[in-house]
Motif scaffolding. Structure first.
Motif, PDB file in Angstrom:
ATOM      1  N   ILE A   1      30.895 -23.316   1.078  1.00  0.00           N
ATOM      2  CA  ILE A   1      30.677 -23.345  -0.415  1.00  0.00           C
ATOM      3  C   ILE A   1      31.184 -22.113  -1.023  1.00  0.00           C
ATOM      4  CG2 ILE A   1      28.454 -22.938  -1.771  1.00  0.00           C
ATOM      5  CD1 ILE A   1      26.754 -24.473  -0.712  1.00  0.00           C
ATOM      6  N   GLU A   2      31.183 -20.977  -0.689  1.00  0.00           N
ATOM      7  CA  GLU A   2      31.843 -19.671  -1.326  1.00  0.00           C
ATOM      8  C   GLU A   2      33.410 -19.969  -1.532  1.00  0.00           C
ATOM      9  OE1 GLU A   2      29.631 -15.907  -0.868  1.00  0.00           O
ATOM     10  OE2 GLU A   2      29.676 -16.599   1.305  1.00  0.00           O
TER      11      GLU A   2
ATOM     12  N   VAL B   1      24.897 -23.108   9.796  1.00  0.00           N
ATOM     13  CA  VAL B   1      24.725 -22.674   8.347  1.00  0.00           C
ATOM     14  C   VAL B   1      25.318 -21.832   7.732  1.00  0.00           C
ATOM     15  CG1 VAL B   1      22.833 -22.010   7.082  1.00  0.00           C
ATOM     16  CG2 VAL B   1      22.237 -23.711   8.836  1.00  0.00           C
ATOM     17  N   TYR B   2      25.788 -20.790   8.682  1.00  0.00           N
ATOM     18  CA  TYR B   2      26.648 -19.926   8.117  1.00  0.00           C
ATOM     19  C   TYR B   2      27.892 -20.211   7.635  1.00  0.00           C
ATOM     20  CZ  TYR B   2      29.338 -15.260   8.030  1.00  0.00           C
ATOM     21  OH  TYR B   2      30.093 -14.367   7.618  1.00  0.00           O
TER      22      TYR B   2
ATOM     23  N   MET C   1      25.824 -29.875  -3.002  1.00  0.00           N
ATOM     24  CA  MET C   1      27.063 -29.260  -1.996  1.00  0.00           C
ATOM     25  C   MET C   1      28.075 -29.955  -2.222  1.00  0.00           C
ATOM     26  SD  MET C   1      24.628 -27.255   0.264  1.00  0.00           S
ATOM     27  CE  MET C   1      25.324 -27.759   1.944  1.00  0.00           C
TER      28      MET C   1
ATOM     29  N   GLN D   1      28.762 -23.378   6.805  1.00  0.00           N
ATOM     30  CA  GLN D   1      28.601 -24.008   5.598  1.00  0.00           C
ATOM     31  C   GLN D   1      28.321 -23.084   4.188  1.00  0.00           C
ATOM     32  OE1 GLN D   1      25.372 -26.475   6.952  1.00  0.00           O
ATOM     33  NE2 GLN D   1      26.430 -28.244   6.307  1.00  0.00           N
ATOM     34  N   SER D   2      27.811 -21.865   4.568  1.00  0.00           N
ATOM     35  CA  SER D   2      27.762 -21.056   3.230  1.00  0.00           C
ATOM     36  C   SER D   2      29.211 -20.528   2.790  1.00  0.00           C
ATOM     37  CB  SER D   2      26.629 -19.944   3.531  1.00  0.00           C
ATOM     38  OG  SER D   2      27.313 -18.935   4.237  1.00  0.00           O
TER      39      SER D   2
ATOM     40  N   TYR E   1      32.807 -21.544  12.560  1.00  0.00           N
ATOM     41  CA  TYR E   1      31.136 -21.576  12.498  1.00  0.00           C
ATOM     42  C   TYR E   1      30.763 -23.114  12.201  1.00  0.00           C
ATOM     43  CZ  TYR E   1      31.130 -16.527  12.704  1.00  0.00           C
ATOM     44  OH  TYR E   1      31.174 -15.298  13.188  1.00  0.00           O
TER      45      TYR E   1
END
Lengths: 291, 291
Positions: free
Chosen positions: B158-159, B151-152, B86, B154-155, B176
């Motif tokens: 990352i993207e 968690v959404y 990550m 964090q996704s 979020y």
């Protein structure tokens, strides 16, 4: 009784329900979760949960969201277990593993998302189950899948890597790593259906022994199965010099250990005055399975 | 009102309670979890939870296990976020990150263990809170920290890595990633203390705006703070060419955006007829904090 047919029936009931899960906006996180969650699997844990619930008089259709949560916990554990930081596996359920497709970071998050969503799904039956009973089942979920259960087992597994293990050590690892979630599946099904405390405990014990037998046959299959039937490379245990029931006891010795575990499992539920034919037949299934 | 002193008081109440957590047999997994969980931190989320609960009339001492669960969710997210897969961070709270000491695999498991144990801790107050109310708070935990929340976020983070982001995109990520857990902390404190639905909603909104202001000042501190006060390397955002409120708005523009968010936060709770002095003072704290 055709136990394979019964398990296939439960699997189909479950697959139909989960087809549009997880419920969230589309995007890479959802894709990564769905990729692993909806991959063809045996769906053994939710099936055993549904069968246990039916055994104690519940309409299993009502409890499908809880079953979906159980399988999410199982799937998250596989995704994290397959990571390069852990077992570094490339194949699972006949497809490249989650991190191979979506990258390590997204695979970590897909696992985290599934674990959290599992609780969301399990809590979502709160309007149809007595709240105190549901809290008991959730407590069981956390204890069996967490640091007194599955996660603890995985930590022992990591620590034991590359070291020769005794039979006792191997059993301890699997008691937590595999047994805890299987016993949770059966015990929570009984609990949510209204089973009494000693019945829930008997189902829990049954699940532990079933889990042991299941893990032993997993080791046997790794030594004797094929990629086609298992969906993952075989012989991987031998290649990594891992201690297994097969390396410790040989194929026949391992098979007889599995039979012994299922015998103990059957004894544990013998005092429950319900129709337990399904659970008595599971022994045959677990010993003779080829996938 | 000395809000810093009040927060320190809550922090101490919390630290005293968690000193022997997590409750499990000793071993590497426990060491890895305790290493991160017991590291010196602000304990902001549990403190805000306890303050919200007191505001609505609860004895915060009773709710400490739930507060401990909230901080476990926060800690697990930091451990996973710091992984090489990550953000690949080496320092956190003034010490090497969990995976630097215990290895990547054990750090994954320490995070998984903390997330699961968080639910265990939160469920453990089931004898002192009305079951249906506790289920509501648990539902809130799962939704705010999972795929509709943290968690959404964090996704999305990352993207968005390596891409320039608009202010709107940046706000969505933090809504979020940071806002969800802060709003959960305050809303669940109110809910468990018996607050009405619209009061819980107002606290939730307050938490989202507080979270926005908090994230903005985090970006300001990354640009202006020091390793000594923050316990982690500064200037890391600039080094990684990350879009932040500072890169988009400049230091002064970012500070004014944070002030605006706290003004909206205050308005949202203006209809609650409780003594909200603490929450009114939090604005000053979040704007002026130096760590």
């Amino acid at each position: 009784m055709d136990i394979q047919k019964i398990l296939r029936g439960k699997q189909e009931q479950f697959e139909t329900y989960i087809a549009d899960l997880p419920r969230m906006e589309s995007g890479t996180l959802r894709d990564a979760m769905a990729y692993s969650y909806l991959a063809q699997g045996k769906r053994l844990r939710p099936s055993l949960f549904l069968l246990a619930a039916e055994t104690f008089g519940a309409d299993s259709q009502d409890l499908l969201p809880f079953a979906a949560g159980i399988e999410m916990i199982h799937t998250y554990s596989l995704i994290h277990d397959d990571l390069p930081a852990m077992d570094n596996d490339d194949y699972r359920r006949g497809k490249p593993t989650c991190h191979k497709i979506f990258g390590d970071g997204m695979a970590v998050l897909a696992g985290d998302g599934l674990l959290t969503e599992a609780f969301q799904m399990m809590i979502s039956i709160r309007d149809i189950v007595e709240p105190a009973r549901l809290l008991g089942a959730l407590e069981m979920a956390a204890s069996h899948s967490g640091i007194q259960g599955m996660v603890y087992g995985q930590s022992l597994d990591i620590e034991g890597e590359g070291k020769p293990l005794t039979l006792e050590e191997l059993k301890t690892i699997h008691y937590y790593k595999t047994g805890a979630l299987l016993s949770f599946s059966m015990a929570s099904g009984a609990l949510l259906a209204g089973a009494k405390e000693d019945e829930v405990k008997a189902m829990d014990f049954y699940g532990r022994k079933f889990g042991l037998a299941f893990q032993i046959t997993d080791d046997i299959l790794d030594a004797t199965g094929s990629f086609e039937t298992l969906g993952k490379p075989i012989g991987s245990d031998q290649k990594s010099h891992k201690t297994t029931y097969v390396t410790l006891l040989g194929i026949e010795g391992a098979r007889s250990e599995a039979r012994k575990a299922m015998k103990e499992a059957k004894v544990s539920i013998s005092k429950i005055s319900r129709d337990l034919a399904v659970f008595h037949s599971l022994g045959k299934y677990v010993i003779e399975r080829d996938r």
